[in-house]
Design a protein around this motif. Sequence first.
Motif, PDB file in Angstrom:
ATOM      1  N   PRO A 192       1.010  -1.201  -0.029  1.00 22.74           N
ATOM      2  CA  PRO A 192       0.108   0.023   0.039  1.00 22.74           C
ATOM      3  C   PRO A 192       0.708   1.226  -0.058  1.00 22.74           C
ATOM      4  O   PRO A 192       0.439   2.285  -0.491  1.00 22.74           O
ATOM      5  CB  PRO A 192      -0.867  -0.341   1.479  1.00 22.74           C
ATOM      6  N   GLU A 193       2.012   1.232   0.598  1.00 27.75           N
ATOM      7  CA  GLU A 193       2.890   2.419   0.399  1.00 27.75           C
ATOM      8  C   GLU A 193       3.553   2.869  -0.834  1.00 27.75           C
ATOM      9  O   GLU A 193       4.257   3.861  -1.046  1.00 27.75           O
ATOM     10  CB  GLU A 193       4.044   2.012   1.491  1.00 27.75           C
ATOM     11  N   TRP A 194       3.540   1.977  -2.124  1.00 28.58           N
ATOM     12  CA  TRP A 194       4.014   2.096  -3.446  1.00 28.58           C
ATOM     13  C   TRP A 194       3.375   3.110  -3.942  1.00 28.58           C
ATOM     14  O   TRP A 194       2.153   3.257  -4.021  1.00 28.58           O
ATOM     15  CB  TRP A 194       4.016   0.757  -4.075  1.00 28.58           C
ATOM     16  N   SER A 195       4.029   3.844  -4.618  1.00 27.89           N
ATOM     17  CA  SER A 195       3.520   4.997  -5.667  1.00 27.89           C
ATOM     18  C   SER A 195       3.281   4.388  -7.068  1.00 27.89           C
ATOM     19  O   SER A 195       3.645   3.116  -7.306  1.00 27.89           O
ATOM     20  CB  SER A 195       4.755   6.111  -5.797  1.00 27.89           C
ATOM     21  N   PRO A 196       2.339   5.184  -7.924  1.00 30.07           N
ATOM     22  CA  PRO A 196       2.117   4.542  -9.199  1.00 30.07           C
ATOM     23  C   PRO A 196       3.268   4.296  -9.841  1.00 30.07           C
ATOM     24  O   PRO A 196       3.536   3.043 -10.583  1.00 30.07           O
ATOM     25  CB  PRO A 196       1.285   5.615  -9.857  1.00 30.07           C
ATOM     26  N   ALA A 197       4.625   4.940  -9.654  1.00 28.42           N
ATOM     27  CA  ALA A 197       5.741   4.782 -10.556  1.00 28.42           C
ATOM     28  C   ALA A 197       6.249   3.603 -10.093  1.00 28.42           C
ATOM     29  O   ALA A 197       6.989   2.576 -10.747  1.00 28.42           O
ATOM     30  CB  ALA A 197       6.432   5.873 -10.191  1.00 28.42           C
ATOM     31  N   ASP A 199       9.388  14.690 -10.557  1.00 33.72           N
ATOM     32  CA  ASP A 199      10.198  14.225 -11.729  1.00 33.72           C
ATOM     33  C   ASP A 199       9.152  14.160 -12.809  1.00 33.72           C
ATOM     34  O   ASP A 199       9.696  14.329 -14.220  1.00 33.72           O
ATOM     35  CB  ASP A 199      10.416  12.916 -11.512  1.00 33.72           C
ATOM     36  N   TYR A 200       7.776  14.064 -12.728  1.00 27.34           N
ATOM     37  CA  TYR A 200       6.961  14.321 -13.810  1.00 27.34           C
ATOM     38  C   TYR A 200       6.936  15.768 -14.446  1.00 27.34           C
ATOM     39  O   TYR A 200       6.775  15.964 -15.299  1.00 27.34           O
ATOM     40  CB  TYR A 200       5.663  13.757 -13.379  1.00 27.34           C
ATOM     41  N   ILE A 201       6.999  16.875 -13.406  1.00 25.72           N
ATOM     42  CA  ILE A 201       7.141  18.137 -13.723  1.00 25.72           C
ATOM     43  C   ILE A 201       8.160  18.462 -14.583  1.00 25.72           C
ATOM     44  O   ILE A 201       8.171  19.046 -15.782  1.00 25.72           O
ATOM     45  CB  ILE A 201       7.168  19.173 -12.463  1.00 25.72           C
ATOM     46  N   SER A 228       8.654  24.738 -10.511  1.00 25.43           N
ATOM     47  CA  SER A 228       9.797  25.006 -10.875  1.00 25.43           C
ATOM     48  C   SER A 228      10.571  24.030 -11.940  1.00 25.43           C
ATOM     49  O   SER A 228      10.023  22.594 -11.504  1.00 25.43           O
ATOM     50  CB  SER A 228      10.829  25.239  -9.542  1.00 25.43           C
ATOM     51  N   CYS A 229      11.301  24.280 -12.646  1.00 26.13           N
ATOM     52  CA  CYS A 229      11.797  23.528 -13.648  1.00 26.13           C
ATOM     53  C   CYS A 229      13.298  23.701 -13.839  1.00 26.13           C
ATOM     54  O   CYS A 229      13.808  24.937 -13.872  1.00 26.13           O
ATOM     55  CB  CYS A 229      11.463  23.485 -14.997  1.00 26.13           C
TER      56      CYS A 229
END
Length: 622
Positions: A423-428, A485-487, A510-511
């Motif tokens: 349950p702690e995992w992100s979609p990535a 990372d997605y940004i 910010s990028c």
Amino acid sequence: MKMSFTHLISLLWLLLFLLGFVNAVSASEEYHTYIIHMDHTHKPASFLTHESWHRSILKSLLSSPADDNELLLYSYNHVMHGFSARLTSSQLFEIEKYSAHLATYPESFGKLLTTYSPKFLGLQQNFGIWPAASYGENVIVGIIDTGIWPESESFYDEGMSPVPHRWKGKCENGTAFSPSTCNKKLIGARSFSKGLQAAGAGTLDRSFQATVTLENGISFEGTSYFPESIFIADLHLYYGKGNTSKAICNHTALDRKEVAGKVVLCDYSTKIEVYQQMMEVERVGAYAAIFLADISFSLYPNDYSIPSILLPTASGTLVKQYVTRVKNPKVKSMKFVLTRLGTKHAPQVANFSSKGPNPISPGVLKPDILAPGVDVLAAFVPSKPLIQIGKYYLASDYALESGTSMSTPHVAGIGALLKAVHPEWSPAAIRSAMMTTAYAMDNTGTILKSQMTDLSGTPLDFGAGHINPNKAMDPGLIYDMSLQDYIEFLCSLGYTKKQMSILIRRTQWSCIHKSIHDLNYPSFTAVLTNKTRYPVSMNFNRVVTNVGDDKAVYRAHLENIPTGMRIRVKPRTLTFTRKNQNRSFVVSIELDREFPRVIFGFLKWVDQDSHVVSSPIVAINF
């Protein structure tokens, strides 16, 4: 009158004997269901319909009940002529003496293969990710589709646990959709735009077949999806020998007087599609058809409007030899439809599967993963015609469907199981686990093939490989990503501020303009153009997180690296002393010459506990 003991015993023995006799008769006269195949040309003219003739036959039987409805179940007069009925063995014997009787088929029960794709994926009731995830209990899965049919049995909620308290969604009113149709399984429904799919579609090791036996006794097996389980016997076989147009069943080429009521053989030709041949043989009243084609998907399941079989051209050569040398060629039998498991090569990349590169961002591998998407038995709208057989439209609650719309639910379901276990995992992290544990070899031990070409595919066809749910549960390492990372990725694509704001739902961000090569993705893709000057070198920075044992040592292994591509990995060893610890590494891809459209190999991190964390390394001429 007194009865002696001897007489009493004799009477008892007589009663037992008679009782046994009655029971024996009853047992032998039990009713069973049969399909009776009749020669329709024997129907007397006095009967207006075949059904009235069939009822007359049943009424004429000895010990026939007064009401023939007790025997007759169904009368057939389209694909085959005959009827199904519940009969005793003696009644069946009477019917089989009729000159019109052709064959008898006892009732048989088919096993639905609804659950075959989970079996193909290695999911088991008492082992692996399924029980570990409590079968997905309390995991909420969101899907994006063109619509939903809530009345389908697939949405029945019997045995489901209550709707999770954390659920904040709702059921909206929609076209022919009431919120009251939601339940403990279908917990929400809203209208959105359709999304993009990132999964490729693969075949199963299952095929649907039919057999044809010529009068000379030689049998052939080919592909067929004809939806009725029928048996055809003793029919004339037509082939337009000496006339190329007739031989290939070209449009308007066949003559009804020559073809009607026969099995028609249609030769392979690049000038006409198989479905056009099907339309032609149906137009002239053919009883059944044999099409010669080496591509098993030349017809879709709902194209089989008459009994038909696709035979490979190698088998077709033998059929043509028979039909051209025999004066009166016949088909002894055709049997529909058989299910074959263990088909090789499997899985294959479906001919329609979403393939790379992604034109917007070719540096990110497309597709991510391959999953079952061909001939999946899926819920279907019962109010919509599925297929037309003769004058009739058939409907069904379930149908064999193919598409990335079939593969993505498999991926989503496996993602839900992984979320239940972790349950702690992100979609990535979930995507990474699925990609790095995927396999790229089929059931013959060779690289996954393309269904269209029958040649070995590339990661642009199958992504990281075919999904493997049980392995994904314990990937060892993951490539994780955060919102930033997605940004950074979106910034690299050159979107305007307005577009960025819409996508990330923020007014400020910010990028630092990282290279696309540094996106922490579980694959490495070098994109070259016709302007590239060789030799060329590119670096890819990655960070992996240990989700396995506390202490682990991973070593880099390079596999299938092609000539002209040199790969360097630094460091070659990653040492972890605790769980959730991160380690960085750099992959350098060097190309010293021009190459075909795509070349690839694999980087595999392997530890002492047999974890294999696999990533494709791909170079594309884009």
